[in-house]
Design a protein around this motif. Structure first.
Motif, PDB file in Angstrom:
ATOM      1  N   TRP A 138       1.047  -1.139  -0.145  1.00  0.00           N
ATOM      2  CA  TRP A 138       0.209  -0.001   0.468  1.00  0.00           C
ATOM      3  C   TRP A 138       1.268   1.307   0.305  1.00  0.00           C
ATOM      4  CZ3 TRP A 138      -5.452  -0.993   1.163  1.00  0.00           C
ATOM      5  CH2 TRP A 138      -6.045  -1.818   1.710  1.00  0.00           C
ATOM      6  N   LEU A 139       0.597   2.003  -1.417  1.00  0.00           N
ATOM      7  CA  LEU A 139       0.970   3.586  -1.086  1.00  0.00           C
ATOM      8  C   LEU A 139       0.316   4.609   0.080  1.00  0.00           C
ATOM      9  CD1 LEU A 139       3.488   5.193  -1.300  1.00  0.00           C
ATOM     10  CD2 LEU A 139       2.061   5.915  -3.381  1.00  0.00           C
ATOM     11  N   LEU A 140       0.326   5.399   0.986  1.00  0.00           N
ATOM     12  CA  LEU A 140      -0.222   5.842   1.654  1.00  0.00           C
ATOM     13  C   LEU A 140      -0.140   7.736   1.378  1.00  0.00           C
ATOM     14  CD1 LEU A 140       1.213   5.050   5.573  1.00  0.00           C
ATOM     15  CD2 LEU A 140      -0.911   4.105   3.918  1.00  0.00           C
ATOM     16  N   VAL A 141      -0.966   7.937   1.572  1.00  0.00           N
ATOM     17  CA  VAL A 141      -1.572   9.421   0.174  1.00  0.00           C
ATOM     18  C   VAL A 141      -1.302  10.479   1.264  1.00  0.00           C
ATOM     19  CG1 VAL A 141      -2.665  11.217  -0.437  1.00  0.00           C
ATOM     20  CG2 VAL A 141      -2.874   8.449  -1.595  1.00  0.00           C
ATOM     21  N   SER A 142      -0.650  11.515   0.788  1.00  0.00           N
ATOM     22  CA  SER A 142       0.392  12.420   1.364  1.00  0.00           C
ATOM     23  C   SER A 142      -1.074  13.883   1.754  1.00  0.00           C
ATOM     24  CB  SER A 142       1.546  13.553   0.761  1.00  0.00           C
ATOM     25  OG  SER A 142       1.226  14.506   1.348  1.00  0.00           O
ATOM     26  N   ILE A 143      -1.218  14.325   2.561  1.00  0.00           N
ATOM     27  CA  ILE A 143      -3.011  14.838   3.250  1.00  0.00           C
ATOM     28  C   ILE A 143      -1.888  16.266   1.908  1.00  0.00           C
ATOM     29  CG2 ILE A 143      -4.281  16.016   4.067  1.00  0.00           C
ATOM     30  CD1 ILE A 143      -4.405  12.751   4.534  1.00  0.00           C
ATOM     31  N   SER A 144      -1.149  16.419   3.565  1.00  0.00           N
ATOM     32  CA  SER A 144      -0.202  18.029   1.917  1.00  0.00           C
ATOM     33  C   SER A 144      -0.341  18.222   0.824  1.00  0.00           C
ATOM     34  CB  SER A 144       0.324  18.503   3.360  1.00  0.00           C
ATOM     35  OG  SER A 144       1.385  17.747   2.974  1.00  0.00           O
ATOM     36  N   LEU A 145       0.023  17.279   0.472  1.00  0.00           N
ATOM     37  CA  LEU A 145       0.335  16.862  -1.195  1.00  0.00           C
ATOM     38  C   LEU A 145      -1.322  16.975  -2.102  1.00  0.00           C
ATOM     39  CD1 LEU A 145       2.645  17.301  -3.235  1.00  0.00           C
ATOM     40  CD2 LEU A 145       2.126  15.129  -2.945  1.00  0.00           C
ATOM     41  N   LEU A 146      -1.908  16.269  -1.352  1.00  0.00           N
ATOM     42  CA  LEU A 146      -3.516  16.172  -1.798  1.00  0.00           C
ATOM     43  C   LEU A 146      -3.838  18.171  -1.912  1.00  0.00           C
ATOM     44  CD1 LEU A 146      -4.683  12.691  -0.874  1.00  0.00           C
ATOM     45  CD2 LEU A 146      -3.980  13.421  -3.257  1.00  0.00           C
ATOM     46  N   LEU A 147      -3.437  18.761  -0.542  1.00  0.00           N
ATOM     47  CA  LEU A 147      -4.464  19.975  -0.186  1.00  0.00           C
ATOM     48  C   LEU A 147      -4.105  21.184  -1.218  1.00  0.00           C
ATOM     49  CD1 LEU A 147      -5.067  20.124   3.375  1.00  0.00           C
ATOM     50  CD2 LEU A 147      -7.541  19.922   2.094  1.00  0.00           C
ATOM     51  N   MET A 148      -2.324  20.395  -1.220  1.00  0.00           N
ATOM     52  CA  MET A 148      -1.674  21.878  -2.207  1.00  0.00           C
ATOM     53  C   MET A 148      -2.486  21.452  -3.674  1.00  0.00           C
ATOM     54  SD  MET A 148       2.110  22.001  -2.542  1.00  0.00           S
ATOM     55  CE  MET A 148       2.174  21.108  -3.645  1.00  0.00           C
ATOM     56  N   PHE A 149      -2.220  20.582  -4.269  1.00  0.00           N
ATOM     57  CA  PHE A 149      -2.739  19.297  -4.943  1.00  0.00           C
ATOM     58  C   PHE A 149      -4.390  20.220  -5.577  1.00  0.00           C
ATOM     59  CE2 PHE A 149       1.113  16.423  -5.855  1.00  0.00           C
ATOM     60  CZ  PHE A 149       1.783  17.517  -6.014  1.00  0.00           C
ATOM     61  N   ALA A 150      -5.071  20.016  -4.819  1.00  0.00           N
ATOM     62  CA  ALA A 150      -6.276  20.101  -5.726  1.00  0.00           C
ATOM     63  C   ALA A 150      -6.519  22.191  -5.612  1.00  0.00           C
ATOM     64  CB  ALA A 150      -7.365  19.771  -4.101  1.00  0.00           C
ATOM     65  N   ALA A 151      -5.862  22.437  -4.981  1.00  0.00           N
ATOM     66  CA  ALA A 151      -6.115  23.972  -5.082  1.00  0.00           C
ATOM     67  C   ALA A 151      -6.003  24.199  -6.034  1.00  0.00           C
ATOM     68  CB  ALA A 151      -5.074  24.942  -3.776  1.00  0.00           C
ATOM     69  N   VAL A 152      -4.975  23.537  -7.028  1.00  0.00           N
ATOM     70  CA  VAL A 152      -5.055  24.727  -8.391  1.00  0.00           C
ATOM     71  C   VAL A 152      -6.088  23.267  -9.516  1.00  0.00           C
ATOM     72  CG1 VAL A 152      -2.111  24.634  -7.685  1.00  0.00           C
ATOM     73  CG2 VAL A 152      -2.591  22.350  -8.899  1.00  0.00           C
ATOM     74  N   ALA A 153      -6.513  22.625  -8.430  1.00  0.00           N
ATOM     75  CA  ALA A 153      -7.289  22.393 -10.076  1.00  0.00           C
ATOM     76  C   ALA A 153      -8.284  23.000 -10.680  1.00  0.00           C
ATOM     77  CB  ALA A 153      -8.017  21.169  -9.566  1.00  0.00           C
ATOM     78  N   CYS A 154      -7.975  23.086 -11.860  1.00  0.00           N
ATOM     79  CA  CYS A 154      -9.003  23.275 -12.973  1.00  0.00           C
ATOM     80  C   CYS A 154     -10.036  22.601 -13.659  1.00  0.00           C
ATOM     81  CB  CYS A 154      -8.744  25.003 -13.462  1.00  0.00           C
ATOM     82  SG  CYS A 154      -7.591  24.213 -14.403  1.00  0.00           S
ATOM     83  N   SER A 155     -10.704  22.862 -14.306  1.00  0.00           N
ATOM     84  CA  SER A 155     -11.984  22.439 -15.737  1.00  0.00           C
ATOM     85  C   SER A 155     -11.365  21.999 -16.856  1.00  0.00           C
ATOM     86  CB  SER A 155     -12.676  23.077 -15.467  1.00  0.00           C
ATOM     87  OG  SER A 155     -12.833  24.898 -16.590  1.00  0.00           O
ATOM     88  N   LYS A 156     -11.267  21.209 -17.243  1.00  0.00           N
ATOM     89  CA  LYS A 156     -10.829  20.148 -18.882  1.00  0.00           C
ATOM     90  C   LYS A 156     -11.977  20.488 -19.351  1.00  0.00           C
ATOM     91  CE  LYS A 156     -10.582  15.942 -17.412  1.00  0.00           C
ATOM     92  NZ  LYS A 156     -10.945  14.963 -16.737  1.00  0.00           N
ATOM     93  N   SER A 157     -11.116  20.862 -20.204  1.00  0.00           N
ATOM     94  CA  SER A 157     -12.332  20.408 -22.039  1.00  0.00           C
ATOM     95  C   SER A 157     -12.313  18.771 -21.597  1.00  0.00           C
ATOM     96  CB  SER A 157     -11.659  20.820 -23.352  1.00  0.00           C
ATOM     97  OG  SER A 157     -10.998  20.088 -23.625  1.00  0.00           O
ATOM     98  N   GLU A 158     -13.944  19.320 -23.076  1.00  0.00           N
ATOM     99  CA  GLU A 158     -14.574  18.064 -22.660  1.00  0.00           C
ATOM    100  C   GLU A 158     -13.878  16.612 -23.696  1.00  0.00           C
ATOM    101  OE1 GLU A 158     -19.243  18.118 -23.795  1.00  0.00           O
ATOM    102  OE2 GLU A 158     -19.354  19.022 -21.796  1.00  0.00           O
ATOM    103  N   GLY A 160       5.539  -2.371  -7.195  1.00  0.00           N
ATOM    104  CA  GLY A 160       6.182  -3.036  -5.882  1.00  0.00           C
ATOM    105  C   GLY A 160       6.531  -2.019  -4.674  1.00  0.00           C
ATOM    106  N   ASN A 161       6.259  -1.064  -4.357  1.00  0.00           N
ATOM    107  CA  ASN A 161       5.743  -0.693  -3.642  1.00  0.00           C
ATOM    108  C   ASN A 161       5.095   0.709  -3.030  1.00  0.00           C
ATOM    109  OD1 ASN A 161       7.327   1.615  -4.448  1.00  0.00           O
ATOM    110  ND2 ASN A 161       8.995   2.523  -3.862  1.00  0.00           N
ATOM    111  N   GLY A 162       4.571   0.470  -4.150  1.00  0.00           N
ATOM    112  CA  GLY A 162       2.897   1.200  -4.233  1.00  0.00           C
ATOM    113  C   GLY A 162       2.953   1.751  -5.182  1.00  0.00           C
ATOM    114  N   GLY A 163       4.119   2.622  -5.958  1.00  0.00           N
ATOM    115  CA  GLY A 163       4.691   3.584  -6.323  1.00  0.00           C
ATOM    116  C   GLY A 163       3.364   3.460  -8.346  1.00  0.00           C
ATOM    117  N   GLY A 164       3.709   3.673  -8.968  1.00  0.00           N
ATOM    118  CA  GLY A 164       3.441   4.039 -10.634  1.00  0.00           C
ATOM    119  C   GLY A 164       2.228   4.235 -10.225  1.00  0.00           C
ATOM    120  N   TYR A 165       0.827   4.045  -9.946  1.00  0.00           N
ATOM    121  CA  TYR A 165      -0.327   4.120 -10.385  1.00  0.00           C
ATOM    122  C   TYR A 165      -0.583   5.995  -9.997  1.00  0.00           C
ATOM    123  CZ  TYR A 165      -5.700   5.065  -9.617  1.00  0.00           C
ATOM    124  OH  TYR A 165      -6.649   5.663  -9.650  1.00  0.00           O
TER     125      TYR A 165
END
Length: 432
Positions: free
Chosen positions: A4-24, A77-82
């Motif tokens: 299992w790879l554990l998700v970094s909460i701070s990383l997700l919060l930072m990344f989410a802030a830059v999320a914007c719409s994408k074209s269909e 093997g260490n949960g990375g990649g995806y």
């Protein structure tokens, strides 16, 4: 499940802030495309089922000019990649419409705005098992649906137990589980007979398996990892019930009933008479160790409460917040986790159903071993804590197990719990 790879909460919060719409996205044939990423290979048996179900989705909705496109991104093997690709896509706002995510990371993804609620679109939630709804829910909203369920139990070698004088007819069942004391007595009998550990408890694991498999002992003692509202670890994790549960685990080591460094595939090669493992081992036994005559028994329980509790949860499907086609993205999530998809997956690999409707079908087809897991899950399944701080909480729990078993088996359990409860609390305070 094993890595299992554990998700970094701070990383997700930072990344989410830059999320914007994408074209269909529209195909050259004029069909609108719903994109989906999954964490396994298309050569994997599970991946083959996903591909088949996507093809069925496209055939079913062809009149609506909708087409789903699946991309396979295997985890390393260490949960990375995806997860690496998901994190990279967050920075560039190139997430697909649908993603897979590990069950305990629901709160992190939901709080950071990576995934969107499904309640408006998925109406047959009453068909979902309680454990599936529990793991996919954050702040009373359903964000993800499990593609399958899982559980853990005790595999036993019928011949080896009988040779040790154990009457197999007296072994515990889901309706009549053994207490920790009764299980310790069985382990002593087996150790005395074979002069080797009775069971591999997989305490050598350095990953999510420790949290997934061992928290039920705490719950059985009427303890918990964090409070129900997700805000407290101090005064919860370091209370007496947790001490009692970890004392049982520590006793298994001190008495030599299990070991920190088990022989590789000791149960499968009939060196140890028992193994503490998940439902996935059924597939391994069927594929690679067909000559071993084995059975499965449920978790032993606290002698004070006599309450059987078992783990639940696995990977899920969810739609992303940036999807511009949420109605169809949600339909794809629903399709990939519906009765037909669930039954197809259960028939292909050792996967437990996530729906009552599929459970009724598979209960008639499963082996005796699988039905023990199914009954235990259905009646006693318990999801791991739902909190945005889960990555830190599970790391602290895993370190707790290391501290009481690997480094110093005489270490005071209460002091260890006090230390790691503070770590959990600090992470929870920051995440909330």
């Amino acid at each position: 499940m094993k890595k299992w790879l554990l998700v970094s909460i701070s990383l997700l919060l930072m990344f989410a802030a830059v999320a914007c719409s994408k074209s269909e996205s529209v195909n050259s044939d004029g069909k609108k495309t719903i994109t989906m990423w999954v964490h396994i290979s298309d050569e994997n048996e599970e991946g083959k089922v996903y591909k088949k179900r996507v093809e069925a989705f496209n055939k079913n909705y062809a009149p609506d000019n909708i087409k789903a496109k699946i991309e396979f991104i295997p985890r390393s093997g260490n949960g990375g990649g995806y997860e690496d690709k998901v994190n990279a896509a967050l920075t560039t706002s190139t997430l697909p419409d649908v993603i897979t995510l590990d069950g305990p990371n629901t709160a992190a993804y939901a709080k950071s705005g990576v995934i969107a609620p499904l309640d408006e679109y998925v109406k047959d939630q009453e068909d979902l098992l309680p454990s599936i709804k529990q793991q996919g829910t954050y702040k009373d909203k359903l964000y993800a649906i499990g593609v399958s369920e899982s559980s853990v139990g005790i595999y036993y070698n019928k011949r080896m137990l009988q040779e040790a004088g154990v009457d197999l007819n007296t072994l515990p069942t889901v309706d009549n589980p053994w207490t920790w004391d009764q299980f310790l007595a069985l382990c002593k009998t087996l150790k005395d007979k074979y002069d080797k550990p009775a069971i591999d408890m997989q305490l050598q694991s350095k990953d999510e398996m420790l949290t997934y498999a061992l928290t039920p002992f705490v719950w059985s003692a009427d303890g918990d990892i964090i409070s129900k509202d997700g805000k407290k670890a101090e005064g919860v994790f370091n209370k007496k019930p947790t001490v009692e549960a970890l004392t049982f685990i520590q006793t298994m080591l001190k008495e030599g009933y299990t070991t920190r460094t088990p022989v590789k595939q000791a149960f499968e090669t009939e060196k140890y008479p028992m193994k503490f493992s998940g439902v996935w081992t059924v597939t391994d036994m069927k594929t690679n160790y067909q000559k071993v005559d084995y059975g499965v028994i449920p978790y032993p329980v606290s002698p004070k409460t006599k309450k059987l509790v078992s783990p639940s949860g696995s990977w899920q499907f969810a739609m992303t917040q940036t999807s511009e086609n949420k109605e169809w993205a949600a339909k794809l999530v629903d399709w990939m986790t519906n009765k037909d998809s669930n039954v197809e997956l259960s028939r292909t690999i050792a996967a437990l159903p996530v729906r009552y409707s599929s459970e009724k079908v598979m209960a008639k087809e499963f082996s005796d071993q699988m039905n023990v897991f199914l009954k235990q899950l259905k009646e006693t399944g318990h999801a791991r804590p739902v909190t945005p701080a889960y990555p830190q909480v599970t790391r602290a729990f895993q370190q707790t197990i290391d501290d009481i078993s690997f480094y110093d088996q005489n270490k005071d359990i209460q002091k260890v719990l006090d230390t790691h409860a503070k770590e959990m609390q600090s992470a929870i305070d920051k995440a909330n």
